[in-house]
Design a protein around this motif. Structure first.
Motif, short mmCIF file in Angstrom:
data_model
loop_
_atom_site.label_atom_id
_atom_site.label_comp_id
_atom_site.label_asym_id
_atom_site.label_seq_id
_atom_site.Cartn_x
_atom_site.Cartn_y
_atom_site.Cartn_z
N ASP A 169 13.17 45.81 30.40
CA ASP A 169 14.61 45.71 30.12
C ASP A 169 15.20 44.38 30.59
OD1 ASP A 169 14.48 48.24 29.17
OD2 ASP A 169 15.14 49.18 31.04
N GLU A 170 14.52 43.71 31.52
CA GLU A 170 15.11 42.50 32.11
C GLU A 170 14.44 41.24 31.60
OE1 GLU A 170 15.68 42.78 36.46
OE2 GLU A 170 15.07 44.86 36.11
N GLN A 171 15.29 40.24 31.33
CA GLN A 171 14.80 39.01 30.72
C GLN A 171 14.24 38.06 31.77
OE1 GLN A 171 17.77 37.51 28.13
NE2 GLN A 171 16.54 35.75 27.53
N ARG A 172 13.25 38.54 32.54
CA ARG A 172 12.58 37.65 33.50
C ARG A 172 11.14 38.12 33.62
NH1 ARG A 172 12.55 40.58 38.72
NH2 ARG A 172 14.09 42.23 38.56
N LYS A 173 10.29 37.24 34.14
CA LYS A 173 8.88 37.60 34.23
C LYS A 173 8.67 38.73 35.23
CE LYS A 173 6.28 33.65 32.73
NZ LYS A 173 5.32 32.64 33.19
N CYS A 174 7.73 39.62 34.93
CA CYS A 174 7.45 40.75 35.83
C CYS A 174 6.42 40.30 36.87
CB CYS A 174 6.85 41.91 35.03
SG CYS A 174 7.84 42.40 33.60
N SER A 175 6.73 40.53 38.14
CA SER A 175 5.79 40.18 39.21
C SER A 175 5.06 41.45 39.64
CB SER A 175 6.56 39.61 40.40
OG SER A 175 7.29 40.65 41.01
N VAL A 211 10.54 45.44 25.66
CA VAL A 211 10.96 44.15 25.09
C VAL A 211 10.49 42.94 25.91
CG1 VAL A 211 12.97 42.75 24.46
CG2 VAL A 211 12.90 45.16 23.85
N HIS A 212 10.78 42.95 27.22
CA HIS A 212 10.47 41.76 28.04
C HIS A 212 9.36 42.12 29.04
CE1 HIS A 212 14.00 39.59 26.61
NE2 HIS A 212 14.68 40.70 26.81
N THR A 213 8.09 41.85 28.67
CA THR A 213 7.01 42.25 29.59
C THR A 213 6.10 41.09 29.98
OG1 THR A 213 5.67 42.93 27.71
CG2 THR A 213 6.97 44.67 28.79
N ALA A 214 6.56 39.85 29.75
CA ALA A 214 5.74 38.71 30.21
C ALA A 214 5.56 38.82 31.72
CB ALA A 214 6.42 37.40 29.85
N MET A 215 4.36 38.56 32.18
CA MET A 215 4.06 38.73 33.61
C MET A 215 3.89 37.38 34.30
SD MET A 215 1.39 41.96 33.38
CE MET A 215 0.21 41.13 32.31
N GLY A 216 4.34 37.31 35.53
CA GLY A 216 4.10 36.13 36.36
C GLY A 216 2.69 36.21 36.91
N ASN A 217 1.99 35.07 36.98
CA ASN A 217 0.57 35.14 37.35
C ASN A 217 0.26 34.65 38.77
OD1 ASN A 217 0.90 32.43 37.06
ND2 ASN A 217 -0.53 32.18 35.36
#
Ligand code: NAP
Length: 292
Positions: A110-116, A258-264
């Motif tokens: 739901d949030e427009q930021r990378k998932c940590s 929608v927003h599931t890009a992950m921080g690596n």
């Protein structure tokens, strides 16, 4: 670097399993391919198929299609959560390194930021819920296990989104793709290499095994591929990708986050800097297209 190992791999008919089997066999390791006939994750008698002399057990086998999970929730829970727990406990008992695979779909998106890795997962689909249950069960049974969350894999023998977009553009076919769903594309060769490096470290727990770079939609990836193929003179004309939207996808039965890009950071902590998705994809385009 590590010594040559005995590496067992499930899901070898799948995208990740087949690619891992090829990668590790090429590096000289002994690879034991576990297809559904030799190890059925739907069965409760699994441990009798496992061999304590293995050094590593990779488990990419899963029911990975979100809509299939919606239709078969019990089987999805068995294969994606219960079987991995049994394998993980068995690996802990026999000191076999267990590497399990999970997904960016464990996040609500739901949030427009990378998932940590610190972000609390909140899956909304049967697929995401069973994969999250698998993560928890695997690590509870075996804290030394690695759970590699991955996203949008391409460059394996079984084609993914990137591979089919490339093929369509080169054939001059119109490409339509979704513009309001964001994650990161992952090059399979890089994923295999990262896992190889991780095995030489004491890494355990959840690792976001993905490239760096800004989150991108399927439409963004497709347009980037078209522009890059033109820039590299692999196609003669500029191509414009048609945008579609999630609300138009009447054939999606399961909700798509929608927003599931992950921080690596959890990956780079162990193996150092990894490439951004654009550099990896450019490399893939260069390797897989021959200049006309
Ligand atoms: N590919 C991606 O972009 C992506 C993205 C996010 C997460 N992931 C995760 O990465 C992992 C690998 O994905 P993938 O793309 O390689 O999946 P895939 O291509 O769908 O392959 C799944 C594999 O699991 C096997 N399998 C399913 N049910 C089984 C059972 N009851 N017993 C034994 N094997 C069974 C399948 O065998 P059969 O051929 O016999 O059915 C197949 O080999 C999964 O955990 C997935 O959730 C992948």
């Amino acid at each position: 670097m590590h010594d040559l190992m005995k590496i067992a791999i499930t899901g070898v008919s799948g995208r990740v399993g087949a690619a891992l089997a090829g990668f590790f066999a090429k590096s000289g390791h002994e690879v034991i391919e576990l297809d559904r006939r030799s190890l059925n994750l739907a069965s409760s008698s699994m441990p009798s198929s496992l061999d304590p002399s293995w050094d590593v057990l990779f488990n990419p086998a899963a029911i990975s299609a979100p809509d299939l999970c919606e239709d078969n929730p019990e089987e999805a829970y068995q294969v994606n959560a219960l079987a991995p727990r049994v394998m993980s406990a068995w690996c802990a008992e026999h000191r076999v390194k267990f590497v399990h695979f999970s997904t960016d779909y464990v996040f609500a998106g739901d949030e427009q930021r990378k998932c940590s890795i610190e972000q609390v997962p909140l899956p909304r689909t049967i697929y995401g819920k069973t994969k999250r249950a698998g993560e928890i069960a695997v690590l509870a049974a075996n804290p030394q296990a690695i759970v590699a969350r991955v996203s949008w894999i391409y460059g394996a023998k079984k084609p993914g989104f990137v591979d089919s977009v490339m093929a369509k553009i080169r054939l001059g076919e119109q490409v339509t793709s979704i513009a309001d769903k964001y994650s990161l594309p992952t090059r399979m060769d890089d994923l295999a290499h990262w896992l190889d490096l991780l095995l030489a470290t004491p890494a355990c727990g959840i690792v976001h095994a993905c490239h760096g770079g800004e989150a991108v939609s399927w439409h963004g990836i497709a347009q980037w591929i078209a522009d890059e193929l033109y820039r590299l003179q692999r196609i003669e004309r500029r191509v414009s990708i048609t945008a579609q939207y999630l609300s138009e996808q009447k054939n999606f039965r399961a909700h798509r986050p929608v927003h599931t890009a992950m921080g690596n950071a959890s990956l780079e902590k162990w193996i150092g800097p990894v490439s951004d998705w654009q550099d990896a994809l450019r490399q893939h385009l260069l390797e897989s297209t021959i200049k006309p």
